[in-house]
Design a protein around this motif. Structure first.
Motif, mmCIF file in Angstrom:
data_model
loop_
_atom_site.group_PDB
_atom_site.id
_atom_site.type_symbol
_atom_site.label_atom_id
_atom_site.label_comp_id
_atom_site.label_asym_id
_atom_site.label_seq_id
_atom_site.Cartn_x
_atom_site.Cartn_y
_atom_site.Cartn_z
ATOM 1 N N VAL A 133 -17.948 -17.190 45.907
ATOM 2 C CA VAL A 133 -17.374 -18.511 45.643
ATOM 3 C C VAL A 133 -17.392 -19.356 46.913
ATOM 4 O O VAL A 133 -17.745 -20.542 46.887
ATOM 5 N N PRO A 148 -9.791 -19.299 47.259
ATOM 6 C CA PRO A 148 -10.687 -18.177 47.557
ATOM 7 C C PRO A 148 -10.546 -17.649 48.987
ATOM 8 O O PRO A 148 -10.766 -16.458 49.216
ATOM 9 N N ALA A 193 -11.702 -18.763 41.893
ATOM 10 C CA ALA A 193 -11.907 -20.177 42.197
ATOM 11 C C ALA A 193 -10.710 -20.787 42.920
ATOM 12 O O ALA A 193 -10.868 -21.690 43.749
ATOM 13 N N GLU A 194 -9.524 -20.307 42.608
ATOM 14 C CA GLU A 194 -8.318 -20.854 43.212
ATOM 15 C C GLU A 194 -7.989 -20.115 44.501
ATOM 16 O O GLU A 194 -7.877 -18.896 44.522
ATOM 17 N N THR A 196 -18.071 -21.294 40.230
ATOM 18 C CA THR A 196 -16.780 -20.836 39.705
ATOM 19 C C THR A 196 -16.818 -20.552 38.208
ATOM 20 O O THR A 196 -15.790 -20.408 37.567
ATOM 21 N N TYR A 231 -16.424 -15.589 38.116
ATOM 22 C CA TYR A 231 -16.085 -16.208 39.399
ATOM 23 C C TYR A 231 -14.856 -17.116 39.280
ATOM 24 O O TYR A 231 -14.236 -17.459 40.287
ATOM 25 N N ASN A 232 -14.508 -17.479 38.042
ATOM 26 C CA ASN A 232 -13.346 -18.333 37.856
ATOM 27 C C ASN A 232 -12.058 -17.643 38.308
ATOM 28 O O ASN A 232 -11.092 -18.310 38.686
#
Length: 590
Positions: free
Chosen positions: A319, A336, A333-334, A325, A329-330
Motif C-alpha cells: 500500500v 498504513p 489502507a487506513e 487499496t 489491500y483495503n
C-alpha cells in the motif's frame, strides 16, 4: 510376521528388502481391487481391515502399474512416487535408495542464516535447468531456495497448486533422481532447499479418490476448492504426514512451507504433523517448517513451526509503495505507516482486530522473535494474483523499491525474494494452467470473474483482456530476466546480503524489538537489540517528501539506500524514498 495395524500401512508401492514390492491402497468404498501391470498381469489385492487392500509381488523399480477398482475403472496410485506421463496414466514403482548422494553428511543450516529465494521449477525449465542458477544465487548471498509445489498435476504446465498426486514429482520437470540431484547440488553450494507442499486440497482434474475413498473428504465443511479434507481419519492423516516425511527423509529437503493451512479444518493435525517430523528427523539436522496462515495463529509458532509468511507486512508495504487499496489491500489502507510500524515491532499487524469483513483475525505475536516471520516484497501469490502479473518494478519508483529492499534484506526478519527480484525483473508472473475442454473454460472464466469487483475490470470487455491461463504464451511470458552480476540491482542485492551476513547474521538469534515510531505518513524508524547487545536501526521513508526527524542522528551508518554507500546527508532529515541503516555497538550511547 504379523501384519501392521490398519492405521500404519504405508500408502502406495513400497520396495521391500526381500525383493518384493508391497502395494497398499486405502479404498473403503471399493469391493474388489487389483494391481494391473503394463505387461497385462492382473494381481488381485487382499482385503484387509478398515478398507485396506494389500498385495506383495515381484515388481522391480520401473514397473508401470495402475489399480483397477471393482472391474470398472483404472486409476493411478494416489501415493504414486512417479508417473509415466500425466496424472491419468500409469504409476511407476521407484527405488528410494537408488540415488547415490554426493553430500550425505549435509545437516542443513540454522534458521537465523535464512535468506530464501522462491522459484518456479517449470518456468526455469525443469530440475536440471534450476541447477544452472545455484552458483549465482549462492554467490549473491542466498542461503536457501524454495521450490513452488512439485506434486504431479494434469498437463505440462501449472502454478503447482492443482496437484493431485502429492508423492510424485511432476514428470515434465524431470525424474525423482533428477530432483534429488538438484537438491544434492544445492547442498554442495551451501544452499538449503525448501519445498512448498499443498495439504489443503487436491486439484480439479485427475483425483479419483471420491470414487473409492470418499472418507478422504467431508461434505459438511467447504473450502475454496470444494469439500474439505477429513483429517479426523488416521489413514488420511498418515497419507499427508508420511508425504512430508518422504520429502524430508528420502529427498533430503531442508524444510517445508505448508500452503494455506487456514483451509485445513482440523486444529490438531498440524501439531501432530510437526511433532512426528521433529521425532523422526535426525537431531543434528536443521529442518525448517514454515506456514502460510491467513488466521495469524501465533501459537503454532511455539508448537513445532519455525515461522509464518507475514502477508500483513507485505500488504502494508505494498500500500505504501503503490497506493493500491482495492480488495484485501483495503485492510491496510487506513494508517498504513502505523500498521508497518506494528509489523516491524510485533510481527503480525492483525492480532485479534476485525478485518474489512468484520471478522476477528489473528493472535498476539509481540512475544515472538523477529525470525518467526518471513518478510517479502513479492512472492508468487502477490504477483500472480494480479490480473496482469505486474511486479513492483512496474508499480513504484526505483528509489522507493531500493528503500523497501534495504528494509527487507537488513531487518532481523527472515527475508524472502521471488525469482527475478534481484534484477528488478519487469516480466510478469502470470497464473497459468494446462487444462482442456470444459475445465479450461471454467478456469478461464473463473479467473476473469475474480477481478469483476475491481474498477479497472468493471465490464466484460475489460476482463476479456486478462490473459488466458491455458494459453501457452501466458506461461512463456512469465519467464523472468536474470541480471548480470555487475548490473545495478544485482550489485544492490549483493551489497545488502554481504552486509547482512557480515554484520547481522551471527547476532540475530535472540534478537528482540525495541519498538518502532512513525515519523510522518510513509516514514518511520524501527530498532532491534541483537544478541551481542548492539542496536540495529532502520530509518525508512517511502513517501515522496523529505521528512524531518527529532530522533538522534545516526552515528554508525551501515547502509544508505540513496548513496549506495556510507556518506554525508543532512542531519535529522530523511530524503524521499530512502532507507538508512545503522548498527550501534553495545555500550555506545552516542
Amino acid at each position: 510376521m504379523p501384519l501392521p495395524t490398519p492405521e500404519t500401512w504405508p500408502h502406495g508401492a513400497q520396495l521391500l528388502d526381500s525383493g518384493l514390492t508391497r502395494f497398499a491402497l486405502w479404498a473403503p468404498d471399493a469391493f474388489h481391487v487389483s494391481v494391473e501391470l503394463e505387461d497385462g498381469q492382473s494381481l488381485p489385492m487382499l482385503a484387509q481391515d478398515d478398507g485396506w487392500f494389500v498385495i506383495k509381488s515381484h515388481c522391480p523399480a520401473g514397473t508401470a502399474y495402475r489399480y483397477q477398482i471393482d472391474g470398472e475403472m483404472l486409476v493411478p496410485d494416489p501415493a504414486s512416487r512417479a508417473q509415466q506421463g500425466d496424472v491419468h496414466g500409469p504409476s511407476l514403482v521407484t527405488d528410494p535408495n537408488a540415488y547415490q548422494w554426493q553430500f550425505p553428511q549435509w545437516q542443513g543450516r540454522p534458521w537465523h542464516e535464512a535468506v530464501i529465494y522462491e522459484l518456479h521449477v517449470g518456468v526455469l525449465g525443469g530440475f536440471a535447468a534450476v541447477e544452472k542458477h545455484l552458483a549465482r544465487l549462492a554467490e549473491l548471498g542466498i542461503t536457501a531456495i524454495e521450490l513452488m509445489p512439485l506434486a504431479q498435476f494434469p498437463g505440462e504446465r501449472n502454478w503447482g497448486y492443482d496437484g493431485v498426486l502429492p508423492y510424485a514429482p511432476q514428470s515434465s520437470y524431470g525424474t525423482p533422481e533428477q530432483l534429488k540431484h538438484l537438491i544434492d547440488c544445492a547442498h554442495g553450494h551451501g544452499l538449503m532447499v525448501i519445498l512448498d507442499v499443498v495439504y489443503n486440497h487436491f486439484g480439479p482434474d485427475g483425483n479419483y479418490l471420491g470414487r473409492y475413498a470418499k472418507g478422504f473428504f467431508r461434505q459438511d465443511l467447504k473450502t475454496p476448492w470444494g469439500d474439505a479434507i477429513d483429517f479426523r481419519r488416521p489413514q488420511v492423516r498418515d497419507f499427508f504426514i508420511d508425504n512430508a516425511l518422504m520429502w524430508l527423509l528420502e529427498y533430503r529437503f531442508d524444510g517445508l512451507r505448508f500452503d494455506a493451512v487456514h483451509a485445513i479444518e482440523d486444529p490438531d493435525f498440524l501439531k501432530q504433523m510437526a511433532a512426528r517430523i521433529r521425532q523422526q528427523v535426525d537431531g543434528p539436522r536443521h529442518v525448517w517448517l514454515t506456514l502460510e496462515n491467513e488466521l495469524n495463529q501465533a501459537h503454532l509458532l511455539e508448537e513445532g513451526f519455525d515461522a509464518q509468511w507475514n502477508d500483513d507486512g507485505h500488504n502494508a508495504l505494498h500500500v505504501l509503495l503503490t497506493g493500491e487499496t482495492e480488495a484485501y489491500y483495503n485492510d491496510f489502507a487506513e494508517r498504513p505507516t502505523e500498521k508497518l510500524a506494528r509489523c516491524l515491532s510485533e510481527g503480525f499487524i492483525y492480532q485479534g482486530e476485525r478485518n474489512r469483513h468484520g471478522e476477528l483475525r489473528g493472535e498476539p505475536s509481540g512475544h515472538l522473535p523477529p525470525n518467526a516471520f518471513v518478510l517479502f516484497l513479492q512472492n508468487h501469490d502477490q504477483i500472480g494474483n494480479r490480473a496482469f502479473g505486474e511486479r513492483l518494478s512496474a508499480l513504484c519508483s526505483t528509489d522507493a523499491l531500493r528503500a523497501a529492499t534495504t528494509l527487507l534484506l537488513l531487518s532481523p526478519m527472515v527475508p524472502l525474494l521471488f525469482m527475478g527480484d534481484e534484477g528488478a525483473a519487469n516480466e510478469p508472473f502470470l497464473f497459468f494452467t494446462d487444462f482442456h475442454g470444459e475445465l479450461a473454460e471454467a478456469v478461464r472464466q473463473g479467473r476473469r470473474g475474480e477481478f469483476a469487483a475491481f474498477a479497472a475490470f468493471a465490464d466484460a470487455e475489460q476482463r476479456a483482456r486478462i490473459p488466458d491461463p491455458n494459453d501457452a504464451q501466458t506461461f512463456t511470458a512469465s519467464r523472468p530476466h536474470f541480471p548480470q552480476a555487475d548490473s545495478p540491482w544485482a550489485r544492490l542485492y549483493a551489497t545488502l546480503l554481504h552486509l547482512r551476513h557480515q554484520h547481522l547474521t551471527e547476532h540475530l538469534t535472540g534478537s528482540r524489538s525495541l519498538g518502532a515510531q512513525v515519523l510522518a505518513d510513509g516514514a518511520l524508524y524501527a530498532r532491534w537489540q541483537l544478541n551481542d547487545g548492539s542496536e540495529l536501526r532502520i530509518d525508512l521513508n517511502l513517501s515522496a517528501h523529505a521528512v524531518e526527524s527529532s530522533v538522534p542522528p545516526v552515528q554508525y551508518c551501515l547502509f544508505d539506500s540513496r548513496l549506495d554507500a556510507t556518506g554525508d546527508r543532512p542531519a535529522n532529515t530523511l530524503p524521499p524514498y530512502s532507507a538508512l541503516v545503522s548498527l550501534t555497538p553495545a555500550g555506545d550511547d552516542a
